[in-house]
Write a protein that holds these residues in place. Structure first.
Motif, short mmCIF file in Angstrom:
data_model
loop_
_atom_site.label_atom_id
_atom_site.label_comp_id
_atom_site.label_asym_id
_atom_site.label_seq_id
_atom_site.Cartn_x
_atom_site.Cartn_y
_atom_site.Cartn_z
N TYR A 76 -2.98 17.01 -22.59
CA TYR A 76 -1.78 16.18 -22.45
C TYR A 76 -2.07 14.74 -22.90
O TYR A 76 -1.26 14.13 -23.60
CB TYR A 76 -1.31 16.17 -21.00
N LYS A 77 -3.21 14.20 -22.49
CA LYS A 77 -3.55 12.82 -22.86
C LYS A 77 -3.62 12.64 -24.37
O LYS A 77 -3.26 11.60 -24.90
CB LYS A 77 -4.90 12.42 -22.24
N ARG A 78 -4.10 13.69 -25.06
CA ARG A 78 -4.26 13.61 -26.52
C ARG A 78 -3.02 14.10 -27.27
O ARG A 78 -3.07 14.28 -28.49
CB ARG A 78 -5.49 14.42 -26.94
N ASP A 79 -1.94 14.38 -26.54
CA ASP A 79 -0.70 14.89 -27.14
C ASP A 79 -0.93 16.20 -27.88
O ASP A 79 -0.30 16.47 -28.91
CB ASP A 79 -0.09 13.85 -28.08
N GLN A 80 -1.82 17.03 -27.37
CA GLN A 80 -2.11 18.33 -27.97
C GLN A 80 -1.42 19.48 -27.25
O GLN A 80 -1.60 20.63 -27.61
CB GLN A 80 -3.63 18.57 -27.98
N ARG A 81 -0.65 19.15 -26.23
CA ARG A 81 0.04 20.18 -25.46
C ARG A 81 1.47 19.73 -25.20
O ARG A 81 1.69 18.61 -24.73
CB ARG A 81 -0.70 20.44 -24.15
N ASN A 82 2.42 20.58 -25.52
CA ASN A 82 3.82 20.23 -25.39
C ASN A 82 4.22 20.09 -23.92
O ASN A 82 3.78 20.86 -23.06
CB ASN A 82 4.68 21.32 -26.04
N SER A 83 5.04 19.09 -23.63
CA SER A 83 5.51 18.91 -22.26
C SER A 83 6.74 18.01 -22.26
O SER A 83 7.11 17.44 -23.29
CB SER A 83 4.43 18.28 -21.39
N THR A 84 7.36 17.88 -21.10
CA THR A 84 8.47 16.94 -20.97
C THR A 84 7.95 15.55 -20.62
O THR A 84 8.23 14.58 -21.31
CB THR A 84 9.46 17.43 -19.89
N ILE A 85 7.15 15.45 -19.53
CA ILE A 85 6.65 14.12 -19.12
C ILE A 85 5.14 14.09 -18.88
O ILE A 85 4.57 13.01 -18.71
CB ILE A 85 7.36 13.63 -17.84
N MET A 86 4.46 15.25 -18.88
CA MET A 86 3.05 15.26 -18.54
C MET A 86 2.19 14.45 -19.50
O MET A 86 1.16 13.90 -19.09
CB MET A 86 2.52 16.70 -18.47
N ASN A 87 2.58 14.35 -20.76
CA ASN A 87 1.80 13.56 -21.72
C ASN A 87 1.71 12.10 -21.25
O ASN A 87 0.65 11.48 -21.28
CB ASN A 87 2.42 13.61 -23.12
N ARG A 88 2.86 11.57 -20.82
CA ARG A 88 2.88 10.18 -20.34
C ARG A 88 2.14 10.03 -19.02
O ARG A 88 1.41 9.07 -18.80
CB ARG A 88 4.32 9.70 -20.19
N ILE A 89 2.31 11.00 -18.13
CA ILE A 89 1.65 10.93 -16.82
C ILE A 89 0.13 10.99 -16.98
O ILE A 89 -0.60 10.20 -16.38
CB ILE A 89 2.15 12.07 -15.92
N ALA A 90 -0.36 11.93 -17.80
CA ALA A 90 -1.80 12.12 -17.96
C ALA A 90 -2.49 10.87 -18.50
O ALA A 90 -3.64 10.58 -18.14
CB ALA A 90 -2.07 13.31 -18.86
N LYS A 91 -1.80 10.15 -19.36
CA LYS A 91 -2.40 8.95 -19.94
C LYS A 91 -2.67 7.86 -18.90
O LYS A 91 -3.43 6.93 -19.13
CB LYS A 91 -1.50 8.39 -21.05
N GLY A 92 -2.05 7.97 -17.73
CA GLY A 92 -2.23 6.97 -16.68
C GLY A 92 -3.48 7.17 -15.84
O GLY A 92 -3.80 6.34 -14.99
N TYR A 93 -4.22 8.28 -16.07
CA TYR A 93 -5.39 8.57 -15.27
C TYR A 93 -6.68 8.46 -16.09
O TYR A 93 -6.71 8.85 -17.27
CB TYR A 93 -5.32 9.98 -14.68
N SER A 94 -7.73 7.98 -15.45
CA SER A 94 -9.05 7.94 -16.09
C SER A 94 -9.66 9.34 -16.03
O SER A 94 -9.20 10.21 -15.27
CB SER A 94 -9.96 6.95 -15.38
N ASP A 95 -10.73 9.56 -16.79
CA ASP A 95 -11.41 10.85 -16.77
C ASP A 95 -11.94 11.16 -15.37
O ASP A 95 -11.89 12.31 -14.91
CB ASP A 95 -12.55 10.87 -17.79
#
Length: 203
Positions: A77-96
């Motif tokens: 999700y963070k790398r925009d490699q998986r389709n989603s509605t909002i998870m891409n944006r949410i995942a980017k807010g977390y560190s590894d």
């Protein structure tokens, strides 16, 4: 008595000073550790339910999920490699590190499943297709494992996910495309509904 009191006070002062020094040493570690996996997981409850057991048909249950599956999904999700509605944006807010903490928290939670309305004919066909094409990776009827959780997942979510794979919006893992193509070749348009009804019937 005066000398004894002074000695006692001096000893107490040294103990207090040593305690304060120990706390000062620990404070940076506490500050750097950040919120726990459980605290971070509270932000997921709105869609994925308390402790990861979803009560909404469009969101998957993530309780008891293999930590590596959770981490791989979040990184995709963070790398925009998986389709989603909002998870891409949410995942980017977390560190590894925060993602790892959440992964281990959810892995330890009990998965609670809900009864879904299924078509018994499709369930029977889906069981045959699962045993022929899916059981090798999704063992025990799709129970939680290193290939994710299928058994008991909400059927609408499974339908959306399969359409993403079939329509090319989500990359297939490992040998999945070959297995899906073979199931569709055998049963045509009934293949995916049958598998979805089978997994929806599992508890």
């Amino acid at each position: 008595m005066g000398a004894d009191n002074m000695l006692r006070n001096d000893t107490m002062s040294k103990k207090v000073r040593n305690l304060l020094l120990a706390l000062l040493v620990l404070l940076p570690t506490v500050a750097l550790s950040g919120p726990s996996g459980q605290a971070l997981a509270f932000t997921c409850a709105g869609c994925h339910g308390t402790d990861g057991s979803s009560v909404g048909p469009s969101s998957p249950s993530i309780a008891a999920m293999d930590p590596d599956v959770f981490i791989d999904a979040m990184q995709a999700y963070k790398r925009d490699q998986r389709n989603s509605t909002i998870m891409n944006r949410i995942a980017k807010g977390y560190s590894d590190e925060q993602i790892k903490a959440m992964a281990w928290f959810f892995a330890k939670q009990e998965l609670r499943l809900y009864t879904q309305e299924t078509d018994q004919q499709l369930v029977s066909l889906g069981e045959k297709l699962h045993n022929s094409y899916c059981e090798k990776c999704h063992e025990e009827g799709g129970r939680p494992g290193d290939s994710g959780t299928l058994a008991g997942q909400w059927m609408p979510y499974l339908d959306y996910s399969m359409q993403d794979f079939i329509d090319g919006r989500r990359p297939y893992p490992r040998k999945m495309k070959r297995k899906v193509d073979a199931a569709i070749e055998e049963q045509g348009e009934q293949a995916m509904p049958a598998l979805i009804h089978y997994y929806g019937s599992q508890h």
